[in-house]
Design an enzyme around this catalytic site. Structure first.
Site, short mmCIF file in Angstrom:
data_model
loop_
_atom_site.label_atom_id
_atom_site.label_comp_id
_atom_site.label_asym_id
_atom_site.label_seq_id
_atom_site.Cartn_x
_atom_site.Cartn_y
_atom_site.Cartn_z
N VAL A 65 0.82 -1.22 0.00
CA VAL A 65 0.00 0.00 0.00
C VAL A 65 0.85 1.27 0.00
O VAL A 65 0.32 2.37 -0.16
CB VAL A 65 -0.97 0.03 1.20
N ASN A 91 -7.80 1.29 5.35
CA ASN A 91 -7.64 0.80 6.72
C ASN A 91 -6.20 0.44 7.08
O ASN A 91 -5.90 0.18 8.24
CB ASN A 91 -8.54 -0.43 6.92
N SER A 143 -7.68 7.80 13.96
CA SER A 143 -7.44 7.27 15.31
C SER A 143 -7.77 8.35 16.33
O SER A 143 -7.69 9.55 16.03
CB SER A 143 -5.97 6.86 15.47
N TYR A 156 2.66 8.95 14.50
CA TYR A 156 1.38 8.26 14.30
C TYR A 156 0.21 9.24 14.46
O TYR A 156 -0.68 9.30 13.62
CB TYR A 156 1.25 7.12 15.30
N ALA A 158 0.28 12.47 14.22
CA ALA A 158 0.34 13.47 13.16
C ALA A 158 -0.24 12.92 11.86
O ALA A 158 -0.99 13.61 11.14
CB ALA A 158 1.78 13.94 12.95
#
Length: 259
Positions: A65, A91, A143, A156, A158
């Site tokens: 990905v 996801n 999140s 993460y 950010a």
């Protein structure tokens, strides 16, 4: 409630484990044609075994990905097989636990690419196909860290904030093409990635519901947001966290019960 999802073609990146896998199962059980991608051969094989045991139809491929080209090729394969893409879930994600001073350029590139770049290009790739067939739904996994970051996991948070921001702009830009774009912000959900975190938590009081969420409790709202039942919802960032951070005194109702 009939979610009217039967026959829809659904693509899920990072869909072989955790919340993504649960979404894939629910979509398939609703009568959707499901196409899932992941990177780990072991996880792909485990996913295939579970879906086969349940008698559910699917496509599952190993896809990087981090590569726009690989994502585009996977999308085209789905269209070649099923004729269209109706729903696309961005996801895929990943995390690195390090203080700021120890983060390398390689770390930076990985976290931003797997969490945000894949979402950015996945959104545009999906929208390109949906425009040709009258519309669709894109759902991004952000999140709770997007709005309450954690020290030691700065990149993460950010990256997930960027996902939440992208959701709103994409929703506006693609609205005229009958494409809805939303995101979800899971909190502490029981997955393989959070097992150690949950095991080490002796105090759940910061969460008003005082427990971690089950994967189904995250996946079911996600499936709903992708269904015609949510046809007037776009640009939304739905928090699925048991109420974490909603107030400064999350133990209030529990304290009142003790009086």
């Amino acid at each position: 409630m009939d979610l009217q999802l039967a026959g829809k073609v659904v693509v899920i990146t990072g869909g072989t484990t955790g919340i993504g896998r649960e979404c894939a199962k629910i979509f398939a059980q609703e009568g959707c044609k499901v196409a899932v991608c992941g990177r780990s051969l072991e996880k792909i094989q485990a996913f295939e075994a579970e879906m086969d045991a349940l008698g559910l139809a699917y496509i599952c491929q190993s896809v990087d990905v981090l590569s726009q080209k690989a994502l585009a090729q996977f999308a085209q394969q789905v269209v070649d097989t099923y004729g269209r893409i109706d729903i696309w879930l961005n996801n895929a994600g990943g995390n690195i636990h390090k203080p700021l001073s120890e983060i390398t350029e390689k770390d930076f590139d990985y976290i931003m690419d797997v969490n945000f770049k894949s979402c950015f290009f996945g959104t545009n790739i999906a929208a390109g196909h949906m425009q040709k067939t009258g519309g669709g739904v894109i759902l991004n996994t952000s999140s709770i860290s997007a709005f309450m970051p954690t020290a030691g996991r700065s990149l993460y948070g950010a990256a997930k904030l960027a996902v939440a921001n992208l959701t709103k702009t994409a929703a506006a830009e693609y609205a005229a093409y009958n494409i809805r774009v939303n995101s979800v912000m899971p909190g502490l959900i029981k997955t393989a990635l959070t097992e150690k975190i949950i095991a080490g938590m002796q105090d759940m009081s910061p969460i008003p519901m005082r427990r971690a969420g089950e994967v189904a409790e995250a996946a079911k709202p996600m499936v709903f947001l992708c269904s015609p039942a949510a046809s007037y919802i776009t640009g939304a960032n739905l928090e699925i966290s048991g109420g974490r951070y909603i107030v400064s005194n999350p133990s209030y109702s529990w304290d009142m019960l003790d009086k």
